[in-house]
Design an enzyme around this catalytic site. Structure first.
Site, mmCIF file in Angstrom:
data_model
loop_
_atom_site.group_PDB
_atom_site.id
_atom_site.type_symbol
_atom_site.label_atom_id
_atom_site.label_comp_id
_atom_site.label_asym_id
_atom_site.label_seq_id
_atom_site.Cartn_x
_atom_site.Cartn_y
_atom_site.Cartn_z
ATOM 1 N N ARG A 431 53.105 54.370 1.791
ATOM 2 C CA ARG A 431 54.026 52.839 2.283
ATOM 3 C C ARG A 431 53.326 51.598 1.339
ATOM 4 O O ARG A 431 52.520 51.144 0.703
ATOM 5 C CB ARG A 431 52.860 52.617 2.986
ATOM 6 C CG ARG A 431 52.460 52.568 4.825
ATOM 7 C CD ARG A 431 51.392 52.526 5.413
ATOM 8 N NE ARG A 431 50.692 53.454 6.907
ATOM 9 C CZ ARG A 431 50.198 54.146 6.666
ATOM 10 N NH1 ARG A 431 49.460 54.961 5.595
ATOM 11 N NH2 ARG A 431 49.665 55.280 7.361
ATOM 12 N N ARG A 539 59.414 64.489 26.852
ATOM 13 C CA ARG A 539 59.998 63.297 26.485
ATOM 14 C C ARG A 539 60.403 63.027 24.670
ATOM 15 O O ARG A 539 61.359 61.877 24.628
ATOM 16 C CB ARG A 539 60.034 62.529 27.187
ATOM 17 C CG ARG A 539 59.448 62.086 27.929
ATOM 18 C CD ARG A 539 59.288 60.721 29.491
ATOM 19 N NE ARG A 539 60.929 60.507 29.653
ATOM 20 C CZ ARG A 539 61.350 60.019 31.201
ATOM 21 N NH1 ARG A 539 60.481 60.020 31.582
ATOM 22 N NH2 ARG A 539 62.536 59.781 31.208
ATOM 23 N N ASP A 555 66.328 59.415 33.522
ATOM 24 C CA ASP A 555 65.871 60.711 34.350
ATOM 25 C C ASP A 555 66.749 61.388 35.298
ATOM 26 O O ASP A 555 67.821 60.259 35.308
ATOM 27 C CB ASP A 555 64.903 60.092 35.836
ATOM 28 C CG ASP A 555 63.205 60.280 34.715
ATOM 29 O OD1 ASP A 555 62.899 60.482 33.650
ATOM 30 O OD2 ASP A 555 62.113 59.752 35.669
ATOM 31 N N ASP A 644 54.920 57.404 30.941
ATOM 32 C CA ASP A 644 55.872 55.774 31.153
ATOM 33 C C ASP A 644 54.811 54.927 30.575
ATOM 34 O O ASP A 644 55.299 54.027 29.822
ATOM 35 C CB ASP A 644 57.355 56.223 31.676
ATOM 36 C CG ASP A 644 56.478 56.417 33.215
ATOM 37 O OD1 ASP A 644 55.253 56.087 33.317
ATOM 38 O OD2 ASP A 644 57.214 55.907 34.229
ATOM 39 N N ARG A 688 48.241 57.021 38.716
ATOM 40 C CA ARG A 688 48.651 55.948 37.657
ATOM 41 C C ARG A 688 47.800 54.830 36.936
ATOM 42 O O ARG A 688 47.995 54.684 36.305
ATOM 43 C CB ARG A 688 50.241 55.049 38.416
ATOM 44 C CG ARG A 688 51.365 56.164 38.147
ATOM 45 C CD ARG A 688 52.517 55.589 38.641
ATOM 46 N NE ARG A 688 54.357 55.858 38.476
ATOM 47 C CZ ARG A 688 54.571 55.972 37.526
ATOM 48 N NH1 ARG A 688 54.262 55.203 36.506
ATOM 49 N NH2 ARG A 688 55.846 56.633 37.102
#
Length: 733
Positions: A431, A539, A555, A644, A688
């Protein structure tokens, strides 16, 4: 004969008289030279206006050659050789790079011994490593090794001092003279000189040390770390006191200090002089000698008055209400006050000559602190008064960046240490100092992705550039039938019709193989199939086929029109560092359950945009896979619909910003397979919530940020002709 003796005697007498008259004065000067010189040293000049001059030091102090408590150069050299027998070590000479070639940068911690106690701070350091992405339980895969012996406190008067370290480490078969080892240390040396003697030979090991003296620091090999207390949080940590993008009000005090005054010993010289700059108005400098067991034995005439003034002010109040904070050396070069000032956005004014500042290899401290000289203390007030208000604000904002990014938790301190060492292995892929010193910081700018700032989503505005004008549609298919459903076909046609779509990638995560190419619809953009591994985290893998900056995550059952896709992409290009999408969710704190809740109800606030239909930068795929530890990805794969949430939490932790919801023609309905409807569907919703709370526990705080913003097209729902609107189909049922 008698006459000859008489002449000799007269000649000798005349010579003696001449010597006495012409050289006697010089002989007297020579005879009494040493005595007169000593007398001259003792008698300080008596000035005619002596009664008008304020005395700040005794003549004896001014004539002394230095603080007798300070170690002599010889003592420093001996102490240094005791610790750094390989003082010329560099990465090229004392580090085996070949160990890092096959498995990458992996770190192994020695197994902990039951009869070997560990301090709370060292336990936190080991825990930080073992729960990180660097950790490996296999020493054969390791690039770097960490001892299980507590080496933080090497003051032999301390109760946490570990004895016989030399014998113990030599018994380790992996020690190899310290090669590829990293040793952490916070306290070295003891009363009265506090040298950097660790009490054992570190060999060729890298030393990550607090209060590092520049003469002992081996550049490009050792790492200077901050001094932190045992109460420093393991992860997360408290936020800085200055909120992002806020301008602090004018502070009551310009410059403050409140702390101990050492009456004797090393460090006493600097702190004893601090009272000279105190004016009781905008500069408050308070010291107390009321500490230690025998402070009364050494108290001077100032002690009683200092102790009274010391109790009149609260330390936290001074931190909150001052622009600059004096950070003098203590017994050692570093102090807890340094991190306290950073958190409080009180610009540190350092009075610690010879201190190698923490992580100076990566951090540009010239943008956050004022480095003073211990011998020029009286110049400090005039120096800080001359700093322009705009620069003061820049300093304050930089203190917050550094605190939040590198110092607010033990995890961040340890990870910064490891990343600095990792950058040394491949200098061409390391970096730049720019990435280390601007938001979101070096820890979140992975060099594996790029070393060019223009490739990251955070720096477009600073560089005056924009992301690419095309996007990649990434559709995940998990249908158990293995066939092409009508919703999927309609979605492909809608997305391919967008003027901004560059390609469509289908992640096939079904057990059955994908249909042949002839079964797929004909599109105006390339369509490719990627075979998944059946994991939910697939994903967000950084697939090489994704070549655009923007990714549209979808989706298979998502319903969108081409106009919705176009408008959402235009919005995303203005906010490339955020998630921009359609279906929104929110989180809340449940006081009865004392845990975080997750809701899909439509409210005025949102904090999550589901990745079932959302734009984001492709860099977040690399961050998701390369930054997060394997344990979090395993959590995602074990809980339904957790991936997600994790992506939203990750982006919020990086940007400190909420996602953006855009106009959606139809309310998104989350697809729940037939086999998990009913009570099983409720269990999915409960998962969730469990996922959200486990993520909060791992991060150490709640990263999600709530928002009440939704962006619509101009004239959306206005009572004007549809022909005047850019996205007319958004309003059609």
């Amino acid at each position: 004969m008698q006459t000859r003796k008489k002449y000799i005697f007269l000649t000798f007498l005349a010579s003696w008289l001449l010597l006495f008259f012409f050289g006697g004065d010089q002989l007297r000067r020579f005879a009494f030279f040493s005595g007169r010189k000593a007398e001259a040293r003792r008698n300080w000049p008596r000035w005619t206006d002596q009664s008008l001059l304020k005395s700040f030091a005794n003549p004896e102090e001014l004539q002394s050659d230095g603080d007798p408590s300070l170690p002599s150069p010889r003592e420093r050299r001996v102490a240094r050789l005791n610790v750094y027998k390989d003082s010329s070590c560099r990465m090229e000479t004392c580090f085996d790079f070949s160990r890092c070639e096959k498995h990458g940068f992996k770190v192994f911690t020695y197994p902990r011994e039951r009869d070997q106690p560990l301090s709370e701070s060292y336990s936190k350091i080991l825990t930080s490593i073992e729960r990180s992405r660097y950790y490996t339980a296999n020493p054969e895969e390791a690039c770097l090794f960490i001892l299980s012996i507590d080496t933080l406190d090497r003051d032999h008067l301390s109760s946490q001092y570990v004895r016989n370290v030399d014998e113990k480490i030599r018994a380790f078969p992996l020690w190899n003279g310290g090669r590829n080892h990293l040793i952490f240390n916070l306290y070295s040396g003891t009363w009265p000189n506090y040298t950097e003697d660790l009490g054992f030979d570190i060999g060729q090991a890298i030393l990550a040390k607090a209060s590092f003296y520049t003469q002992n620091f081996r550049p490009g090999f050792d790492v200077s770390i901050p001094l932190f207390s045992k109460d420093h949080p393991q992860r997360g940590g408290e936020r800085g006191w200055l909120y992002q993008d806020s301008v602090p009000p004018k502070k009551k005090y310009l410059l403050v200090f409140k702390g101990k005054r050492y009456l004797t010993g090393i460090g006493s010289g600097t702190r004893n002089a601090l009272h000279h700059i105190h004016n009781g108005k905008d500069i408050v400098s308070l010291t107390t000698c009321k500490h230690g067991k025998d402070w009364e034995k050494h108290k001077d005439t100032r002690c009683d008055k200092d102790n009274v003034n010391y109790e009149k002010f609260d330390y936290q109040e001074l931190l909150h209400n001052s622009t600059f904070c004096i950070v003098p050396r203590g017994r050692r070069l570093g102090s807890f006050r340094f991190l306290e000032a950073l958190q409080a956005a009180c610009i540190p004014v350092l009075l610690s000559d010879g201190w190698e500042l923490p992580f100076a290899e990566a951090i540009d401290w010239g943008k956050a602190v004022v480095v003073g000289n211990e011998k020029l203390l009286l110049q400090i007030p005039s120096v800080v008064r001359c700093i322009h208000p705009e620069r003061v604000l820049a300093f304050q904002q930089q203190t917050q960046l550094l605190w939040d990014t590198y110092f607010s938790s033990v995890d961040k301190i340890v990870h910064t240490t490891l990343e600095i060492i990792k950058d040394r292995l491949l200098p061409h892929r390391s970096r730049s100092r720019f990435l280390w010193n601007v938001l979101p910081g070096g820890l979140l700018a992975l060099p594996e992705f790029s070393t060019h700032p223009g490739d990251f989503p955070f720096y477009y505005l600073q560089r005056g550039s924009s992301p690419s004008e095309k996007f990649t549609a990434f559709i995940r298919v998990v249908s158990p039938s293995g066939s092409l459903s009508q919703p999927l076909l309609r979605l492909i046609q809608a997305v391919s019709g967008s003027q901004f779509c560059a390609q469509i990638l289908v992640l096939w995560s079904c057990q059955k193989p994908p249909p042949p190419s002839g079964k797929w619809p004909q599109t105006s953009v390339p369509l490719s199939i990627i075979q998944g591994r059946g994991k939910l985290s697939d994903r967000f893998f950084p697939y090489a086929a994704i070549r655009t900056d923007a990714v549209l995550s979808l989706d298979e059952h998502t319903s969108l029109s081409t106009s919705e896709v176009d408008f959402a992409f235009v919005v995303w290009r203005s906010f490339p560092e955020r998630i921009v999408g359609f279906p929104a969710r929110s989180h809340f704190w449940d006081p009865e359950q004392r845990r975080w809740g997750y809701t899909s109800k439509w409210t005025n606030e949102l904090s999550i945009v589901l990745t079932a239909a959302a734009f984001y930068h492709r860099y977040y795929h690399s961050l998701f896979t390369g930054y997060l530890p394997a344990g979090l990805r395993e959590l995602v794969d074990s809980l339904a619909a957790c991936e997600d949430i994790l992506m939203n939490v990750l982006v919020a932790a990086v940007t400190k910003l909420p996602p953006i919801k855009v106009t959606q023609r139809k309310q998104h309905k989350e697809n729940v397979p037939q086999q998990v409807k009913g009570t099983a569907g409720g269990r999915r919703f409960s998962q969730r919530q469990d996922c959200l709370n486990q993520l909060v526990d791992w991060f150490g705080y709640m990263p999600l940020v709530s928002s009440q913003l939704r962006l619509d097209p101009v004239l959306y729902k206005d009572q004007v002709s549809v022909l005047r609107k850019k996205y007319p189909r958004l309003e059609r049922p």
